[in-house]
Design an enzyme around this catalytic site. Structure first.
Site, short mmCIF file in Angstrom:
data_model
loop_
_atom_site.label_atom_id
_atom_site.label_comp_id
_atom_site.label_asym_id
_atom_site.label_seq_id
_atom_site.Cartn_x
_atom_site.Cartn_y
_atom_site.Cartn_z
N LYS A 84 -41.82 -73.91 22.58
CA LYS A 84 -40.62 -73.91 23.42
C LYS A 84 -40.58 -72.56 24.16
O LYS A 84 -40.23 -71.54 23.58
CB LYS A 84 -39.35 -74.08 22.57
CG LYS A 84 -38.25 -74.71 23.32
CD LYS A 84 -37.00 -73.94 23.62
CE LYS A 84 -36.75 -72.54 23.78
NZ LYS A 84 -36.44 -72.11 25.16
N GLU A 112 -40.56 -62.14 14.85
CA GLU A 112 -40.88 -60.88 15.53
C GLU A 112 -39.66 -60.53 16.36
O GLU A 112 -39.38 -61.20 17.36
CB GLU A 112 -42.11 -61.02 16.42
CG GLU A 112 -43.38 -61.41 15.71
CD GLU A 112 -43.91 -60.37 14.75
OE1 GLU A 112 -43.36 -59.25 14.71
OE2 GLU A 112 -44.85 -60.70 14.03
N CYS A 133 -40.71 -55.33 22.93
CA CYS A 133 -40.15 -55.00 21.61
C CYS A 133 -40.83 -53.76 21.03
O CYS A 133 -40.27 -53.11 20.16
CB CYS A 133 -40.26 -56.20 20.68
SG CYS A 133 -41.88 -56.94 20.65
N GLU A 175 -31.42 -51.39 21.13
CA GLU A 175 -32.57 -51.81 21.93
C GLU A 175 -32.08 -52.06 23.37
O GLU A 175 -31.28 -52.96 23.61
CB GLU A 175 -33.17 -53.09 21.36
CG GLU A 175 -34.38 -53.55 22.15
CD GLU A 175 -35.11 -54.71 21.51
OE1 GLU A 175 -34.47 -55.72 21.19
OE2 GLU A 175 -36.34 -54.61 21.33
P1 NDP Z 1 -33.26 -64.77 22.75
O1 NDP Z 1 -33.52 -64.26 21.39
O2 NDP Z 1 -31.96 -65.45 23.04
O3 NDP Z 1 -34.39 -65.83 23.20
C1 NDP Z 1 -35.69 -65.89 22.69
C2 NDP Z 1 -36.15 -67.35 22.61
O4 NDP Z 1 -35.33 -68.06 21.66
C3 NDP Z 1 -36.02 -68.13 23.92
O5 NDP Z 1 -37.06 -69.09 24.01
C4 NDP Z 1 -34.67 -68.83 23.74
O6 NDP Z 1 -34.52 -69.97 24.55
C5 NDP Z 1 -34.73 -69.21 22.27
N1 NDP Z 1 -33.44 -69.46 21.63
C6 NDP Z 1 -32.23 -68.97 21.97
N2 NDP Z 1 -31.27 -69.47 21.14
C7 NDP Z 1 -31.90 -70.29 20.27
C8 NDP Z 1 -31.47 -71.11 19.19
N3 NDP Z 1 -30.20 -71.16 18.81
N4 NDP Z 1 -32.38 -71.83 18.51
C9 NDP Z 1 -33.67 -71.80 18.85
N5 NDP Z 1 -34.16 -71.04 19.88
C10 NDP Z 1 -33.28 -70.30 20.58
O7 NDP Z 1 -33.49 -63.57 23.74
P2 NDP Z 1 -32.81 -63.35 25.17
O8 NDP Z 1 -33.69 -63.99 26.15
O9 NDP Z 1 -31.39 -63.77 25.21
O10 NDP Z 1 -32.84 -61.78 25.27
C11 NDP Z 1 -31.75 -60.99 24.74
C12 NDP Z 1 -32.25 -59.69 24.14
O11 NDP Z 1 -33.12 -59.99 23.05
C13 NDP Z 1 -33.08 -58.82 25.06
O12 NDP Z 1 -32.30 -58.07 25.89
C14 NDP Z 1 -33.86 -58.02 24.05
O13 NDP Z 1 -33.09 -56.95 23.58
C15 NDP Z 1 -34.11 -59.02 22.94
N6 NDP Z 1 -35.43 -59.66 23.05
C16 NDP Z 1 -36.43 -59.23 22.26
C17 NDP Z 1 -37.69 -59.77 22.39
C18 NDP Z 1 -38.82 -59.30 21.58
O14 NDP Z 1 -39.97 -59.41 22.01
N7 NDP Z 1 -38.56 -58.83 20.38
C19 NDP Z 1 -37.99 -60.82 23.36
C20 NDP Z 1 -36.86 -61.25 24.12
C21 NDP Z 1 -35.63 -60.67 23.95
P3 NDP Z 1 -33.74 -69.84 25.96
O15 NDP Z 1 -34.56 -68.99 26.84
O16 NDP Z 1 -33.68 -71.22 26.43
O17 NDP Z 1 -32.39 -69.26 25.63
#
Ligand code: NDP
Length: 454
Positions: free
Chosen positions: A154, A229, A263, A356
Site C-alpha cells: 500500500k 520503521e 527518518c 522530528e
Molecule cells: P503516515 O505515518 O500517516 O503515513 C505512512 C503510511 O501509512 C502511508 O502509506 C499512509 O497512507 C499509511 N497510513 C496512514 N494511516 C494508516 C492507518 N490507520 N492504517 C494503515 N496505514 C495507514 O505519515 P504521513 O504521511 O502523515 O507523514 C507525517 C509525518 O510522519 C511526517 O511529517 C514525518 O514526521 C513522519 N514520517 C516518517 C517517515 C519515516 O520514514 N520514518 C515516513 C513518512 C512520514 P496514506 O498516505 O494514504 O495516509
C-alpha cells in the site's frame, strides 16, 4: 469510485488521478494473494531466485522511466531518483540469492534428531510512506518474496505511481498472479484493512511514530507479526579532533538530503564547544552551496517538500523569532520550496530541537566533552541514525557503543545500506530490515522431531 490526485510538488500541477482502492477492493487483492500463497511457496528455490533476478532485470531496464515518475510525483532530484530505482534492482538481486540458502538446522536431541525449517510467514502487507516510495517498497518486497510470501503493498496516497509500475514489471518478468500486488488507497481504508484482515500475517510499516503505534495496537489483536520503521531525531556529533572541513562539508547531505524528509536525517548537529565557531564558519558556505531547484535538472541536490500542508508544518518549526543562524537558497514561485535552514543557539525545549521536523531544518548545539555528547545524543525518545566525527578510533567506538541508535557512521554521512541491518532503538521502531538476516522477519522457524529409537 473515489480517486486521489497526484500533484507535482515542484510545479503544483496535476500528474495523475488515481482510483483509490476501497476496503472491498483490498479484500479482493487479499483473496488473490491467498489463492497464490501455496503455489508461490512451492516454487523450487532456484526458480524463485531466477524470477527475482528477472524482476530485477525488468526494473533495471526501466530505471529512467521509474526515475521520471518519482521526479514528477515526489519532486526528488533526478540523480537521487535514478539511485532509488537502482536500489530496488539491487535489493531484488541481493535477495535473489536467498531462496537457495534458506537453510534450517539439525539439532542434537535425545531419542532422535530435530530438524528446523524456515517457513514463509504468509501474506505480507507493506505499508509504504511518501518520502522514499521506491527504496522502502524494495526493502520489504525483496526478502518477503524471497522467503516465499505473497506481498500486497500500500503506497502513500501522494506517491503511488512507481509502486504501481513496479508491480506491472513484476508481472512482465513472470511473477505469478497474486504474488505481488499494489493497492493504491487511503491509509485509513486500504492500509487499515491489511492490518485488520486475518489472512494477512505480517505487516511492515514505515511512517510516523503516531500511526505506527496504532498499527501496532491493530496487529496486537491478532498477534500479527510486525516490523516498524518510525521517526528519528538523530545526532551528528563533531568532536574537536575531527577533520572539521570534511565534517562541515558533509553535514548538509546528512540532514538536507531528500529535503530533510528522511527518518535518518541528522537534524541535530552536536559540536564540541572549543571548535563551535570554527565549525559554524565552515558550515555556512556548505549550506549556501546546496543546489535547490528544478528536480529534473542533473545538478539539483535538493527539491521541494512533498505538499503545501507539509511545508506549513515544517515552517511552524521556524517562526518569525526563530534563532536562524543562516539559510541556503530556494526558488520562488510555484512549488513547495523551503530553504535549508540552520538554527543556533536553540533552547533545549525548542520543538525544532526535540521533534522530528521532516524538513530541511537543523539545530546546532555545543557540547563540553564525550560524556556530555552522549547524554545529549541520547536525550530523545528516538534512536534511528547518527554520525560521529573524530580522528580518535577508540573514542569513535566508545561513542558508537554508547549512543542508543540503530545505524551509525563514523567520519561519513552514510545512512541506509542494503548489506547491513536497518532499524531503530526506542520509539524509532521494532525489528530490522535489510542485511543478511532480513529473511528471519519473513519466516517462522519450525522444528520437527524425528524419533530414531525402535
Ligand atoms: P503516515 O505515518 O500517516 O503515513 C505512512 C503510511 O501509512 C502511508 O502509506 C499512509 O497512507 C499509511 N497510513 C496512514 N494511516 C494508516 C492507518 N490507520 N492504517 C494503515 N496505514 C495507514 O505519515 P504521513 O504521511 O502523515 O507523514 C507525517 C509525518 O510522519 C511526517 O511529517 C514525518 O514526521 C513522519 N514520517 C516518517 C517517515 C519515516 O520514514 N520514518 C515516513 C513518512 C512520514 P496514506 O498516505 O494514504 O495516509
Amino acid at each position: 469510485m473515489s480517486t486521489f490526485t497526484v500533484l507535482n510538488p515542484a510545479t503544483e500541477q496535476t500528474v495523475a488521478t488515481v482510483p483509490s482502492a476501497s476496503a472491498e477492493e483490498t479484500d479482493a487483492a487479499i483473496a488473490r494473494a491467498v489463492a497464490a500463497r501455496t503455489g508461490w511457496r512451492e516454487v523450487a528455490p532456484g526458480e524463485r531466485a531466477a524470477l527475482l533476478r528477472a524482476f530485477a532485470d525488468a526494473v533495471d531496464a526501466h530505471i529512467e522511466e521509474l526515475a521520471g515518475l518519482e521526479v514528477a510525483c515526489s519532486g526528488h532530484p533526478v540523480g537521487q531518483a535514478r539511485w532509488e530505482a537502482g536500489n530496488v534492482r539491487d535489493v531484488l538481486r541481493y535477495y535473489s540469492a536467498a531462496p537457495e540458502r534458506l537453510c534450517g538446522r539439525q539439532i542434537p536431541v535425545p531419542g532422535g534428531v530435530d530438524v528446523t525449517f524456515k517457513e514463509p510467514v504468509g501474506i505480507v502487507g507493506l505499508i509504504v510512506p511518501w518520502n522514499f516510495p521506491m527504496p522502502i517498497l524494495g526493502w520489504g518486497l525483496g526478502p518477503a518474496l524471497a522467503a516465499g510470501n505473497p506481498v500486497i503493498a500500500k503506497p502513500a496516497e501522494r506517491t503511488p505511481l512507481t509502486a504501481v509500475r513496479i508491480a506491472e514489471l513484476a508481472r512482465e518478468a513472470g511473477l505469478p498472479d497474486g504474488v505481488f500486488q499494489v493497492v493504491a488507497g487511503k491509509g485509513s481504508v486500504a492500509g487499515q484493512r491489511l492490518v485488520d484482515h486475518e489472512a494477512v500475517r505480517k505487516i511492515v510499516f514505515t511512517g510516523s511514530t503516531e500511526v505506527g503505534r496504532q498499527i501496532m495496537a491493530g496487529c496486537a489483536r491478532q498477534v500479527k507479526r510486525l516490523t516498524l520503521e518510525l521517526g528519528g531525531k538523530s545526532a551528528n556529533i563533531v568532536f574537536a579532533d575531527a577533520d572539521l572541513q570534511r565534517a562541515a562539508a558533509s553535514a548538509p547531505q546528512a540532514v538536507f538530503d531528500n529535503a530533510g524528509q528522511d527518518c535518518c536525517a541528522r537534524s541535530r548537529i552536536l559540536v564540541q564547544r572549543s571548535v563551535f565557531d570554527r565549525f559554524m564558519a565552515m558550515l555556512e558556505p556548505a549550506v549556501k552551496r546546496v543546489a535547490v531547484g528544478d528536480p529534473a535538472s542533473p545538478v539539483t541536490e535538493m527539491g521541494p517538500l512533498i505538499s503545501a500542508e507539509h511545508r506549513e508544518r515544517v515552517a511552524s518549526f521556524v517562526p518569525a523569532d526563530a534563532p536562524v543562524a543562516f539559510r541556503g537558497h530556494a526558488p520562488d514561485g510555484p512549488g513547495y520550496w523551503f530553504a535549508p535552514t540552520v538554527l543556533a543557539p536553540v533552547r533545549p525545549d525548542d520543538p525544532a530541537y526535540t521533534e522530528e521536523v521532516f524538513g530541511p531544518v537543523v539545530a546546532v548545539v555545543p557540547f563540553e566533552d564525550e560524556a556530555d555528547a552522549v547524554a545529549i545524543a541520547n536525550d530523545t525518545p528516538y534512536g534511528l541514525s547518527g554520525s560521529i566525527w573524530t580522528e580518535n578510533l577508540g573514542r569513535a567506538l566508545r561513542v558508537a557503543r554508547a549512543v542508543e541508535t540503530g545505524n551509525l557512521s563514523v567520519n561519513s554521512h552514510a545512512s541506509v545500506r542494503y548489506w547491513t541491518p536497518f532499524g531503530g532503538f526506542k520509539q524509532s521502531g521494532l525489528g530490522r530490515e535489510l542485511g543478511p538476516d532480513a529473511l528471519d522477519a519473513f519466516t517462522e522457524a519450525k522444528n520437527v522431531f524425528i524419533a530414531t529409537e525402535e
